[in-house]
Write a protein that holds these residues in place. Structure first.
Motif, PDB file in Angstrom:
ATOM      1  N   LEU A  13     -25.582  20.026   2.530  1.00 38.19           N
ATOM      2  CA  LEU A  13     -24.346  20.049   3.295  1.00 38.19           C
ATOM      3  C   LEU A  13     -24.524  20.508   4.737  1.00 38.19           C
ATOM      4  CD1 LEU A  13     -21.909  21.449   0.612  1.00 38.19           C
ATOM      5  CD2 LEU A  13     -22.432  19.092   1.170  1.00 38.19           C
ATOM      6  N   PHE A  14     -25.746  20.646   5.176  1.00 40.74           N
ATOM      7  CA  PHE A  14     -25.962  21.112   6.534  1.00 40.74           C
ATOM      8  C   PHE A  14     -26.901  20.169   7.279  1.00 40.74           C
ATOM      9  CE2 PHE A  14     -24.921  24.799   3.989  1.00 40.74           C
ATOM     10  CZ  PHE A  14     -23.880  25.340   4.720  1.00 40.74           C
ATOM     11  N   SER A  15     -26.585  19.964   8.550  1.00 43.20           N
ATOM     12  CA  SER A  15     -27.397  19.074   9.369  1.00 43.20           C
ATOM     13  C   SER A  15     -27.189  19.432  10.823  1.00 43.20           C
ATOM     14  CB  SER A  15     -26.990  17.616   9.121  1.00 43.20           C
ATOM     15  OG  SER A  15     -27.620  16.755  10.045  1.00 43.20           O
ATOM     16  N   ASN A  16     -28.117  19.012  11.645  1.00 42.82           N
ATOM     17  CA  ASN A  16     -27.981  19.217  13.083  1.00 42.82           C
ATOM     18  C   ASN A  16     -27.198  18.088  13.751  1.00 42.82           C
ATOM     19  OD1 ASN A  16     -29.468  21.616  13.099  1.00 42.82           O
ATOM     20  ND2 ASN A  16     -31.409  20.470  13.098  1.00 42.82           N
ATOM     21  N   VAL A  17     -26.733  17.114  12.947  1.00 41.41           N
ATOM     22  CA  VAL A  17     -25.976  15.995  13.492  1.00 41.41           C
ATOM     23  C   VAL A  17     -24.638  16.501  14.026  1.00 41.41           C
ATOM     24  CG1 VAL A  17     -24.933  13.772  12.942  1.00 41.41           C
ATOM     25  CG2 VAL A  17     -27.084  14.427  11.871  1.00 41.41           C
ATOM     26  N   SER A  18     -24.171  15.936  15.121  1.00 43.87           N
ATOM     27  CA  SER A  18     -22.911  16.381  15.717  1.00 43.87           C
ATOM     28  C   SER A  18     -21.723  15.895  14.901  1.00 43.87           C
ATOM     29  CB  SER A  18     -22.800  15.854  17.151  1.00 43.87           C
ATOM     30  OG  SER A  18     -22.841  14.435  17.152  1.00 43.87           O
ATOM     31  N   SER A  19     -20.551  16.512  15.142  1.00 41.99           N
ATOM     32  CA  SER A  19     -19.330  16.182  14.418  1.00 41.99           C
ATOM     33  C   SER A  19     -18.957  14.719  14.622  1.00 41.99           C
ATOM     34  CB  SER A  19     -18.196  17.080  14.903  1.00 41.99           C
ATOM     35  OG  SER A  19     -16.995  16.739  14.274  1.00 41.99           O
ATOM     36  N   GLN A  20     -18.403  14.081  13.556  1.00 43.86           N
ATOM     37  CA  GLN A  20     -18.100  12.653  13.607  1.00 43.86           C
ATOM     38  C   GLN A  20     -16.660  12.397  13.186  1.00 43.86           C
ATOM     39  OE1 GLN A  20     -21.066  11.461  10.800  1.00 43.86           O
ATOM     40  NE2 GLN A  20     -22.620  11.091  12.346  1.00 43.86           N
ATOM     41  N   ASP A  21     -16.060  11.379  13.797  1.00 38.60           N
ATOM     42  CA  ASP A  21     -14.741  10.921  13.399  1.00 38.60           C
ATOM     43  C   ASP A  21     -14.893   9.740  12.450  1.00 38.60           C
ATOM     44  OD1 ASP A  21     -13.363  12.776  14.980  1.00 38.60           O
ATOM     45  OD2 ASP A  21     -13.606  11.514  16.763  1.00 38.60           O
ATOM     46  N   PHE A  22     -13.767   9.344  11.842  1.00 36.86           N
ATOM     47  CA  PHE A  22     -13.773   8.195  10.946  1.00 36.86           C
ATOM     48  C   PHE A  22     -14.195   6.951  11.724  1.00 36.86           C
ATOM     49  CE2 PHE A  22     -11.424   4.929   8.390  1.00 36.86           C
ATOM     50  CZ  PHE A  22     -12.148   5.110   7.214  1.00 36.86           C
ATOM     51  N   SER A  23     -15.071   6.155  11.136  1.00 43.32           N
ATOM     52  CA  SER A  23     -15.736   5.078  11.876  1.00 43.32           C
ATOM     53  C   SER A  23     -14.911   3.807  12.021  1.00 43.32           C
ATOM     54  CB  SER A  23     -17.064   4.723  11.190  1.00 43.32           C
ATOM     55  OG  SER A  23     -17.933   5.824  11.192  1.00 43.32           O
ATOM     56  N   LEU A  24     -13.892   3.606  11.178  1.00 44.58           N
ATOM     57  CA  LEU A  24     -13.158   2.347  11.170  1.00 44.58           C
ATOM     58  C   LEU A  24     -11.733   2.552  11.687  1.00 44.58           C
ATOM     59  CD1 LEU A  24     -14.292   1.012   7.672  1.00 44.58           C
ATOM     60  CD2 LEU A  24     -15.285   0.491   9.904  1.00 44.58           C
TER      61      LEU A  24
END
Length: 656
Positions: A13-24
């Motif tokens: 559940l952890f990553s260095n990836v930045s926050s993301q919004d819904f893609s569609l």
């Protein structure tokens, strides 16, 4: 399982990836023409059609690097009757306190393409019949021929260990779409069932894993008897397969599940708990058990009569010290309590996890933790099962939703100086038909005034039929027992006068040990009619009501029985002096279509006349749980043979 899944999932559940919004995109299109999707449907025969059923699950990381998921639901329903409009005036939204509603909207599009936006105020809050908070779209303005369109987007805790969606329903679905989107490092695996399209990789989203499936013209589900409707619906199961960032495949494999489940259940109890466990074993009188099975029975019977099962995930109810103090447990707590009792008593056992076959069948060819949601015990020496949470069952009989299914069997093994769990997927077989029987011995005679039939009846119930009654005598108030006993007889025979009633082997302590025996004497005027100088005897009613299987539409699902079973009926009837039976041949009914294929099911009735004594013997048996759809007509002939016997009226005429 939930606590174990949560612990294992933390590393994902952890990553260095930045926050993301819904893609569609998640807005309505301008002026849609939904009629194109239903042009091939008979709109007179279908007053409601799911025009579009679009589901998207997207996994993403928040700004702290924790994984969550979006659930997007977009639906268009066509309604063409007042009943269909009423069914859609409240459209419920899957929303709980743990979910965040990101976006939603609802509108009605008329047959002339006029659009009525219901707006944000359309989402209401209320309570259901259980007093639980619910959210729903309050739909207004729909008329015959309208399209009701809505969508909602929810952000919630990620489920990566196994989930499923069902795409078939009680109305036809013109177009179904399912998408799974995930970060590039998280690869999901899917499997489609019962005809739904397999998901394929879509490369249109950059830096994302994107799986897509589309299925058109899904037939509606019709209610069918002797069918497992839910498990046979089109569905997709999906879960995380591996994380490329850690180069670790199959996070949710059964090997890991076995280790963690076993360690969680077998964790050493406190010294206080050990003493209490020994006390329970003494109180259950296992020292007087005649064999190992009886020892298990005594432990189970004592616990299930002394402790309360509470269907609640509260962690305290799975804590052994709390359980022993407050005499209450939930499903995961029950497996711990029974495990330590069995181990302390020196009884070999295996922990089994399985699914309810009426929801989702355990697929032995698709490794998913989705199937690991109910606990059983298996005793290898006895080849029998026990379910701790099923308080009205005892060893040798478990709820039939868990038989005729696969399960993950976990046995204890020693590796070096420690014990761990090793598992294997195996079949949970149903009991044989001899295990569950309903035996009737009936003596019937017309009374002297020729207006009623006196019946002496002995019924013997075993297996699932005994389980329907025996344990419940332990919980019924003393002043209610007589009413309960009479209801058992009245459920089979209406409008009778009960003269005597005696029931033997009541209570859970008899289940799977002694059969339930019900002896009764009653009279009934409904069994007899007069037609001039003839007597019409409703002979078939003596065996009680029978199921009847008729199909107004083409059969969709295979035949599936709850459990194997036998019915044996022996009827003795004394013919009144001066009368004879005109149509005794009607008592001969034979339906054995599988006689040359293992004899999985059949019905046979025969008779014998000796003087004025008529003896009828009936054997009806179901020795096989499932039959392919090709055998439906054969199965129907057997079920209807019993129903046809139930309709037999014997004609008694005077001798010349």
């Amino acid at each position: 399982m939930k606590n174990i899944i949560y612990a294992i999932s933390l590393c994902l559940l952890f990553s260095n990836v930045s926050s993301q919004d819904f893609s569609l995109p998640y807005t309505f299109s301008g002026t849609p023409d939904f009629s194109v999707l239903i042009k091939d449907y008979d709109l007179q025969a279908n007053d409601e059609i799911r025009v579009l059923d679009d589901k998207v699950v997207e996994y993403a990381y928040d700004n702290k690097g924790s994984l969550y998921e979006y659930l997007y639901i977009h639906v268009v329903n066509y309604v063409n009757s007042e009943e269909a409009i009423d069914r859609n005036n409240k459209i419920y939204v899957s929303l709980s306190e743990a979910n965040q509603l990101v976006a939603y909207d609802c509108r009605v599009v008329s047959s002339s393409k006029e659009i009525k936006l219901l707006g944000k105020d359309a989402l209401k809050e209320g309570t259901n019949d259980d007093g639980e908070k619910v959210h729903y779209f309050a739909v207004s303005g729909a008329e015959k021929g309208s399209f009701i369109e809505y969508f909602y987007l929810i952000k919630r805790t990620a489920n990566i260990s196994g989930n499923f969606f069902v795409f078939q329903r009680e109305i036809p679905v013109a177009k179904s779409i399912f998408k799974i989107i995930s970060p590039k490092n998280l690869v999901f695996i899917t499997k489609s069932y019962n005809g739904y399209t397999e998901l394929q990789t879509d490369t249109s989203l950059k830096d994302k894993n994107y799986l897509y499936a589309e299925c058109s013209n899904i037939k509606r589900i019709e209610k069918e008897d002797f069918a497992n409707e839910d498990a046979n619906k089109m569905m997709v199961i999906f879960q995380l397969d591996y994380n490329t960032s850690s180069n670790k495949r199959k996070y949710f494999n059964y090997g890991l599940a076995c280790q963690n489940i076993f360690e969680n259940i077998s964790a050493a109890p406190s010294s206080k708990a050990k003493k209490e466990i020994e006390t329970i074993l003494k109180k259950s009188n296992i020292a007087y058990a005649r064999d190992e099975e009886n020892k298990i029975f005594k432990i189970e019977d004592y616990v299930k009569k002394t402790f309360n099962f509470i269907d609640n995930p509260n962690e305290q109810l799975s804590n052994l010290d709390y359980i022993l103090k407050f005499k209450a447990y939930n499903a995961s707590g029950g497996i711990k309590l029974f495990y330590h009792l069995l181990e302390t008593a020196g009884i070999e056992n295996e922990i089994v996890l399985t699914s309810n076959r009426y929801d989702v069948r355990f697929d032995a060819d698709f490794e998913s933790w989705l199937f690991l949601n109910e606990y059983l015990f298996y005793f290898p020496k006895l080849q029998k099962f026990l379910m701790p949470k099923a308080t009205a069952y005892r060893i040798g009989i478990i709820p039939y939703g868990y038989i005729n299914n696969n399960g993950l069997f976990i046995r204890k093994v020693k590796v070096g100086d420690i014990y761990t769990g090793v598992g294997k997927v195996k079949f949970i077989p149903p009991n044989t038909a001899d295990h569950t029987q309903h035996i009737m011995i009936i003596n019937a005679k017309i009374n002297s005034t020729m207006d009623s039939v006196n019946v002496n009846l002995k019924q013997t119930y075993t297996g699932y039929y005994a389980q329907s009654y025996q344990p419940y005598f332990d919980y019924i108030a003393t002043d209610k027992i007589k009413t309960f006993e009479q209801e058992i007889i009245n459920s089979m025979f209406k409008d009778i006068t009960i003269k005597t009633l005696n029931i033997e082997n009541k209570g859970g302590e008899n289940l799977m040990i002694n059969p339930l025996v019900i002896k009764s004497d009653f009279s009934s005027g409904n069994l007899i009619e007069k037609a001039n100088d003839k007597i019409l005897l409703k002979f078939g009613d003596l065996i009680g009501p029978q199921s009847e299987l008729y199909q107004e539409h083409e059969r969709v699902f295979p035949v599936e029985n709850d459990f194997n079973r036998n019915y044996s009926r022996e009827i003795h009837f004394t013919i009144p002096e001066g009368y004879f039976i005109k149509n005794p041949e009607s008592l001969i009914i034979v339906s054995q279509p599988f006689l040359n294929e293992g004899d999985g099911s059949g019905f046979v009735s025969s008779y014998k006349l000796e003087g004025n004594e008529l003896t009828v013997n009936i054997s009806e048996y179901y020795r096989q749980i499932s039959f392919p759809i090709e055998d439906y007509e054969k199965c129907r002939s057997i079920i209807n043979a019993a129903a046809n016997f139930n309709k037999i009226v014997l004609v008694l005429e005077k001798n010349n």
